[in-house]
Design an enzyme around this catalytic site. Sequence first.
Site, PDB file in Angstrom:
ATOM      1  N   THR A 168      -4.189  13.956   5.122  1.00  0.00           N
ATOM      2  CA  THR A 168      -3.002  13.911   5.095  1.00  0.00           C
ATOM      3  C   THR A 168      -3.086  15.120   5.880  1.00  0.00           C
ATOM      4  O   THR A 168      -2.237  15.541   6.774  1.00  0.00           O
ATOM      5  CB  THR A 168      -2.209  14.138   3.849  1.00  0.00           C
ATOM      6  OG1 THR A 168      -2.482  12.670   2.975  1.00  0.00           O
ATOM      7  CG2 THR A 168      -0.242  14.070   4.430  1.00  0.00           C
ATOM      8  N   LYS A 204       5.383   1.788  -2.843  1.00  0.00           N
ATOM      9  CA  LYS A 204       5.074   2.985  -4.003  1.00  0.00           C
ATOM     10  C   LYS A 204       6.359   3.146  -4.990  1.00  0.00           C
ATOM     11  O   LYS A 204       6.409   2.390  -5.140  1.00  0.00           O
ATOM     12  CB  LYS A 204       6.503   3.761  -2.795  1.00  0.00           C
ATOM     13  CG  LYS A 204       6.079   5.764  -3.655  1.00  0.00           C
ATOM     14  CD  LYS A 204       4.964   5.906  -2.114  1.00  0.00           C
ATOM     15  CE  LYS A 204       4.617   7.117  -2.354  1.00  0.00           C
ATOM     16  NZ  LYS A 204       4.183   8.283  -1.420  1.00  0.00           N
ATOM     17  N   GLN A 264       7.009   4.341   4.136  1.00  0.00           N
ATOM     18  CA  GLN A 264       5.085   3.689   4.088  1.00  0.00           C
ATOM     19  C   GLN A 264       5.066   2.241   4.729  1.00  0.00           C
ATOM     20  O   GLN A 264       4.587   2.536   5.524  1.00  0.00           O
ATOM     21  CB  GLN A 264       5.395   3.168   2.638  1.00  0.00           C
ATOM     22  CG  GLN A 264       3.932   3.320   2.092  1.00  0.00           C
ATOM     23  CD  GLN A 264       3.362   4.412   2.213  1.00  0.00           C
ATOM     24  OE1 GLN A 264       3.448   5.284   1.471  1.00  0.00           O
ATOM     25  NE2 GLN A 264       2.724   4.997   2.898  1.00  0.00           N
ATOM     26  N   GLY A 286      -2.614   8.626  -4.131  1.00  0.00           N
ATOM     27  CA  GLY A 286      -1.175   9.661  -5.008  1.00  0.00           C
ATOM     28  C   GLY A 286      -0.688  10.129  -4.179  1.00  0.00           C
ATOM     29  O   GLY A 286      -0.405   9.077  -2.942  1.00  0.00           O
ATOM     30  N   ASP A 287       0.186  11.211  -4.841  1.00  0.00           N
ATOM     31  CA  ASP A 287       1.515  11.181  -4.066  1.00  0.00           C
ATOM     32  C   ASP A 287       1.612  12.561  -5.251  1.00  0.00           C
ATOM     33  O   ASP A 287       0.872  13.440  -5.447  1.00  0.00           O
ATOM     34  CB  ASP A 287       2.638  10.957  -4.079  1.00  0.00           C
ATOM     35  CG  ASP A 287       3.703  10.941  -3.124  1.00  0.00           C
ATOM     36  OD1 ASP A 287       3.719  10.870  -2.154  1.00  0.00           O
ATOM     37  OD2 ASP A 287       4.916  11.691  -3.532  1.00  0.00           O
ATOM     38  N   ASN A 329      -2.129  19.068  -2.288  1.00  0.00           N
ATOM     39  CA  ASN A 329      -3.150  18.396  -1.534  1.00  0.00           C
ATOM     40  C   ASN A 329      -2.885  18.741   0.006  1.00  0.00           C
ATOM     41  O   ASN A 329      -3.891  18.418   0.461  1.00  0.00           O
ATOM     42  CB  ASN A 329      -2.981  17.628  -1.816  1.00  0.00           C
ATOM     43  CG  ASN A 329      -3.874  16.097  -1.105  1.00  0.00           C
ATOM     44  OD1 ASN A 329      -3.253  15.843   0.432  1.00  0.00           O
ATOM     45  ND2 ASN A 329      -5.062  16.070  -1.064  1.00  0.00           N
ATOM     46  N   LYS A 335       0.988  -1.256   0.174  1.00  0.00           N
ATOM     47  CA  LYS A 335      -0.595   0.280  -0.662  1.00  0.00           C
ATOM     48  C   LYS A 335       1.028   1.248   0.282  1.00  0.00           C
ATOM     49  O   LYS A 335       1.107   1.308   0.629  1.00  0.00           O
ATOM     50  CB  LYS A 335      -0.801   0.251   1.730  1.00  0.00           C
ATOM     51  CG  LYS A 335      -2.108   1.327   1.637  1.00  0.00           C
ATOM     52  CD  LYS A 335      -2.668   1.141   0.473  1.00  0.00           C
ATOM     53  CE  LYS A 335      -4.070   2.054   0.755  1.00  0.00           C
ATOM     54  NZ  LYS A 335      -3.664   3.324  -0.971  1.00  0.00           N
ATOM     55  N   LYS A 393       5.379   3.593   8.266  1.00  0.00           N
ATOM     56  CA  LYS A 393       4.004   4.448   8.458  1.00  0.00           C
ATOM     57  C   LYS A 393       3.114   4.214   8.644  1.00  0.00           C
ATOM     58  O   LYS A 393       2.320   3.584   9.380  1.00  0.00           O
ATOM     59  CB  LYS A 393       4.344   5.156   7.213  1.00  0.00           C
ATOM     60  CG  LYS A 393       2.568   6.596   7.146  1.00  0.00           C
ATOM     61  CD  LYS A 393       2.721   7.395   6.452  1.00  0.00           C
ATOM     62  CE  LYS A 393       3.858   7.628   5.556  1.00  0.00           C
ATOM     63  NZ  LYS A 393       3.707   8.756   4.738  1.00  0.00           N
ATOM     64  N   SER A 403      -6.851   6.343   3.400  1.00  0.00           N
ATOM     65  CA  SER A 403      -6.904   4.948   2.738  1.00  0.00           C
ATOM     66  C   SER A 403      -7.606   4.063   2.670  1.00  0.00           C
ATOM     67  O   SER A 403      -8.280   3.139   2.090  1.00  0.00           O
ATOM     68  CB  SER A 403      -5.133   5.003   1.869  1.00  0.00           C
ATOM     69  OG  SER A 403      -5.364   6.020   1.238  1.00  0.00           O
TER      70      SER A 403
END
Length: 430
Positions: A209, A126, A111, A165-166, A240, A90, A114, A385
């Site tokens: 976020t 990622k 990630q 997204g990123d 964002n 993820k 986290k 998410s």
Amino acid sequence: MAENVAAFMENVIAKNPAEKEFHQAVEEVVESIWPVLEKRPEYRKAKILERSVEPERVILFRVPWVDDKGEVQVNKAFRIEMSSAIGPYKGGLRFHPSVNLGILKFLAFEQVWKNSLTTLPMGGGKGGSDFDPKGKSDLEVMRFCQSFMSELFRHIGPNTDVPAGDIGVGGREIGFLFGQYKKLRNEFTGVLTGKGLNWGGSLIRPEATGYGAVYFAANMLETRNETLEGKTALVSGSGNVFQYTAEKLLDLGGKPITASDSSGYVYDEAGIDREKLAFIMELKNVKRGRIKEYAEKYPSAVYTPADPNADHNPLWDHKADCAFPSATQNEINAKDAANLLKNGVYVVSEGANMPTVPDGVNQFVDAKILYGPGKAANAGGVAVSGLEMSQNSLRYNWTREEVDQKLFRIMKDIHDASAAAANEYGTPDN
Ligand code: NDP
Ligand code: 2IT
């Protein structure tokens, strides 16, 4: 087996040359968890750390697409499937010309840690491409996304790998990617998060976020019996994470006074209020313009163009109480960190991933300010998410309030768990 952090890092660097951001991310984590490993020799024996720095799988592929002039363009693309130990891979997709293997490996590695902090069942990954969405038409972005997914679709799935997204990937891109996946697989499923509401998206995901980074700051302040009311905040970026950091700061009585993009930044001493924030949202999400236009519209603001030869970023050199880096990695260098401390900033909550260089982090820790590192402070996005995945599995939608309450709770739990670990390992208040 490596005896200490330096020996472990020597091996990582030798095996992964030229991936400097990956080295930086690994060293930060290994340094901070070494005291845990010393207490738990079974983790060392099982080589948990050695496994965690090797991706389970790396997919590297080409993305050919046709621009508006009819010319063929070719981009590089990647998906790093880092760990599926506790759930499907993820993590987001980044479209930016700087994207390379080392940057995506740093992001995938972070990630994993986290995602586990959220306590939701998600592994880590990622991906992305060196495609630059800036200046491209909607149709060019659509053709790129369709070609990108024409390869990626065979590697992902709602129980395998769930991208989101990123930088450079927002609702528009996720929509194009989801449409292509659905067409190729003949399946309407929760394979991506950050989807539009009509395609199984979750309320509060776009906000998550930024809201989460502000909730984390509020939690840190609460340990000193303080709130965000009346606090001024330096915030970077204008995408964002910036937008919903600024929105939640306003909700909680704070005052954002800066915004930026890669061309420069604006300083608005009067504060970015709701009307000005709505202008930035329209400018960035619809018109896709530059932050300079803010200073043309609002005379209270001063625009400073970015200087690639400068040894610091003047955005971080204004008097304020808080800083929310929300643009990109290493955007706060050692001099910037010193400037923040000099200007009285005593709350730093990282919306971006790895925005502060190691020397800067050390300065924050030594100064005993309230410092929330990215993996904790920006986990709100991936947490929601995870909640989007739950809703997709349930085929049900929670209300705004329900999702926001769950996000709030998760951010508080991450804060409390981090504080408890700091106490347990002998660095209280850290
Ligand atoms: P966006 O693409 O929406 O916005 C990125 C912003 O940062 C833009 O203003 C962009 O300016 C600026 N920026 C990007 N790269 C650079 C650079 N190299 N130098 C200077 N400015 C730059 O991305 P997000 O807001 O989603 O992401 C921002 C940060 O937050 C990233 O570090 C990301 O990894 C992290 N993050 C994002 C999450 C999410 O849910 N979206 C979750 C957790 C972390 P310009 O338009 O000029 O490029
Ligand atoms: O860095 C991140 O946590 C994100 N870009 C969000 C990842 C996600 O899967 O929502």
